[in-house]
Design a protein around this motif. Structure first.
Motif, PDB file in Angstrom:
ATOM      1  N   THR A  93      13.610 -22.369  -8.129  1.00  0.00           N
ATOM      2  CA  THR A  93      12.289 -21.606  -8.221  1.00  0.00           C
ATOM      3  C   THR A  93      12.430 -21.070  -6.992  1.00  0.00           C
ATOM      4  OG1 THR A  93      11.434 -23.471  -6.904  1.00  0.00           O
ATOM      5  CG2 THR A  93      11.172 -23.614  -9.123  1.00  0.00           C
ATOM      6  N   VAL A  94      11.155 -20.240  -6.847  1.00  0.00           N
ATOM      7  CA  VAL A  94      11.245 -19.375  -5.540  1.00  0.00           C
ATOM      8  C   VAL A  94      11.147 -20.127  -4.388  1.00  0.00           C
ATOM      9  CG1 VAL A  94       9.558 -17.838  -4.428  1.00  0.00           C
ATOM     10  CG2 VAL A  94      10.396 -17.299  -7.026  1.00  0.00           C
ATOM     11  N   TYR A  95      10.369 -21.239  -4.502  1.00  0.00           N
ATOM     12  CA  TYR A  95      10.110 -22.156  -3.496  1.00  0.00           C
ATOM     13  C   TYR A  95      11.475 -22.478  -2.978  1.00  0.00           C
ATOM     14  CZ  TYR A  95       8.232 -25.834  -0.709  1.00  0.00           C
ATOM     15  OH  TYR A  95       7.875 -26.682   0.527  1.00  0.00           O
ATOM     16  N   SER A 127       1.495 -16.781  -4.773  1.00  0.00           N
ATOM     17  CA  SER A 127       1.230 -17.225  -6.050  1.00  0.00           C
ATOM     18  C   SER A 127       2.331 -17.372  -7.057  1.00  0.00           C
ATOM     19  CB  SER A 127       0.310 -16.002  -6.678  1.00  0.00           C
ATOM     20  OG  SER A 127       1.121 -14.908  -6.612  1.00  0.00           O
ATOM     21  N   PHE A 128       3.670 -17.091  -6.625  1.00  0.00           N
ATOM     22  CA  PHE A 128       4.682 -17.290  -7.975  1.00  0.00           C
ATOM     23  C   PHE A 128       5.669 -18.303  -7.002  1.00  0.00           C
ATOM     24  CE2 PHE A 128       6.630 -13.475  -6.103  1.00  0.00           C
ATOM     25  CZ  PHE A 128       5.443 -12.694  -6.213  1.00  0.00           C
ATOM     26  N   ASP A 135      11.588 -14.745 -13.744  1.00  0.00           N
ATOM     27  CA  ASP A 135      10.469 -14.279 -14.132  1.00  0.00           C
ATOM     28  C   ASP A 135       9.833 -13.348 -13.247  1.00  0.00           C
ATOM     29  OD1 ASP A 135      10.706 -15.954 -16.561  1.00  0.00           O
ATOM     30  OD2 ASP A 135      10.008 -17.543 -15.287  1.00  0.00           O
ATOM     31  N   LEU A 136      10.492 -12.821 -12.263  1.00  0.00           N
ATOM     32  CA  LEU A 136      10.137 -11.909 -11.052  1.00  0.00           C
ATOM     33  C   LEU A 136      10.578 -10.505 -11.525  1.00  0.00           C
ATOM     34  CD1 LEU A 136      10.680 -13.900  -8.198  1.00  0.00           C
ATOM     35  CD2 LEU A 136       8.505 -13.816  -9.481  1.00  0.00           C
ATOM     36  N   GLN A 140       9.641  -8.183  -6.571  1.00  0.00           N
ATOM     37  CA  GLN A 140       9.336  -9.492  -6.034  1.00  0.00           C
ATOM     38  C   GLN A 140      10.731 -10.258  -5.602  1.00  0.00           C
ATOM     39  OE1 GLN A 140       7.284 -10.659  -9.721  1.00  0.00           O
ATOM     40  NE2 GLN A 140       5.329 -10.252  -9.046  1.00  0.00           N
ATOM     41  N   ARG A 141      11.655 -10.097  -6.281  1.00  0.00           N
ATOM     42  CA  ARG A 141      13.066 -10.824  -6.170  1.00  0.00           C
ATOM     43  C   ARG A 141      13.407 -10.301  -4.625  1.00  0.00           C
ATOM     44  NH1 ARG A 141      16.457  -9.659 -11.304  1.00  0.00           N
ATOM     45  NH2 ARG A 141      14.855 -10.075 -12.703  1.00  0.00           N
TER      46      ARG A 141
END
Ligand code: ADP
Ligand code: MG
Length: 370
Positions: A93-95, A127-128, A135-136, A140-141
């Motif tokens: 995930t992004v996190y 938020s993501f 999914d970005l 955003q990436r």
């Protein structure tokens, strides 16, 4: 945080010891946002990689703060890097992507959590955090990649063409986000780009490089208005500076730059400087930017001693401006900016704003100042 010092740094590659970074000397100020710009292959990435410890230094010294880092491994240099190809881990995930570097360093879990959330807040990607990179959007990436870099507060940020993979609109947006980020966290940053617009809009100072050699280190304004040589004058600017060849001639107490399309009278200051250069009656090159050439009647009347004639070849309408490509001598082109409408092939008188003219040595291509 820290400044950076390059002291007579060289990089030589391969069997023939080809010099790709040549006597690089530079002091980067603490908290500065400095941009390296130059054509592809001029040695920008190599210089950055030597600073990061990813490439040996052939000769010279590099300091971060007071510390000589020549022989320090990358992990001891307290640097974060962002590259053009910001490969995120697709299954994380992004996190987890942002946390990855801290996990590897065995940072306690609650500290990781604080750092990731702080970075996410700064970059407005809170938020993501649970999404996967797929999914970005591209922008955003790119922000996640920046997040990975800023999750620790390093002494130095290095960014190597981080926006090259983004489309034009996103690039403009990310440009200002990176600047905003820098203002917030104030870490000394070196940003590499081949794009002169990026360099001019982002840098506190800009380092123009060509063929491994620093050409000029200056503010964007100084680089645009006082390029030290013809390379910088043509590389920087939406349009390259126009170069016109001619000879300096004494004329009744004045100094005129004589071309076969008209004579242009130097200002008193220019004349005083150039008389010292012993280039009177010799071929020299004058540089003038498109916005300092006018078709305007009022400008023509006001500058009767600084007129040239040319023929309009074609013009480019770019909304805010119209750029005329002028033939001033069989095939030699000059680009002028004008709001006036002129027919193709029309003979046009142009007023040259001589206050803005620069003179270059035709052989060395260096700006003539004294
Ligand atoms: N590992 C290498 N071996 C040999 N030559 C290299 C290597 N890496 C880069 N070069 C050469 O060094 C020069 C500078 O490359 P680089 O620093 O990547 O330029 P830039 O980032 O400004 O485009 C280029 O001519 C390139 O071909
Ligand atoms: Mg590069």
């Amino acid at each position: 945080m820290a400044g950076i010092l390059f002291n007579h740094v060289y990089k030589r590659y391969g069997k023939y010891k080809e010099v790709v970074v040549n006597d690089f000397n530079l002091a980067v100020n603490d908290q500065e946002f400095l941009v390296f710009v130059g054509p592809s292959g001029c040695g920008k990435s190599t210089t950055l990689r030597m600073l990061a410890g990813l490439e040996d230094i052939s000769e010279g010294e590099i300091y971060i703060g007071d510390k000589l880092v020549n022989h320090e491994p990358p992990k001891n240099r307290n640097i974060s890097m962002v590259f053009q190809n910001y490969a995120l881990y697709p299954n994380l995930t992004v996190y987890e992507n942002i946390a990855f570097g801290l996990r590897v360093r065995k940072v306690p879990k609650h500290e990781i959590d604080l750092s990731v959330k702080r970075a996410a807040r700064v970059l407005e990607i809170e938020s993501f955090l649970d999404r996967k990179p797929s999914d970005l959007s591209g922008g955003q990436r790119q922000r996640v990649a920046l997040g990975r870099a800023i999750v620790r507060t390093p002494e130095v940020f290095l960014m190597d063409e981080p926006l090259s993979n983004l489309d034009a609109k996103l690039r403009v947006q990310m440009r200002s986000e990176i600047i905003r980020l820098h203002k917030k966290i104030g870490v000394t940053t070196i940003y590499v780009t081949h794009d002169q617009i990026e360099a001019m809009t982002m840098g506190d100072r800009v380092v123009v490089m060509n063929k491994g050699v620093i050409q000029q280190v200056d503010t964007p304004e100084r680089i645009y208005e006082r390029p030290v040589n013809m390379f910088v004058a043509s590389f920087i600017g939406n349009l390259p500076m126009n170069f016109i060849e001619g000879k300096l001639r004494e004329n009744d107490g004045y100094l005129d730059f004589c071309t076969n399309r008209g004579s242009l009278r130097l200002t008193a200051g220019q004349a005083a400087r150039l008389r010292k250069s012993r280039l009177i009656n010799r071929d020299i090159t004058m540089g003038i930017r498109a916005e300092h050439i006018s078709f305007d009647e009022a400008a023509i009347e006001a500058n009767p001693h600084s007129l040239m004639t040319g023929f309009t070849m074609f013009n480019e309408f770019v909304g805010s401006d119209r750029f005329y490509h002028m033939d001033i001598r069989s095939g030699k082109l000059l680009i002028a900016r004008s709001q006036c409408l002129r027919e193709e092939g029309e003979r046009v008188t142009m007023a040259i704003d001589m206050e803005k003219a620069l003179f270059f040595n035709k052989d060395t291509e260096m700006l003539l100042t004294e």
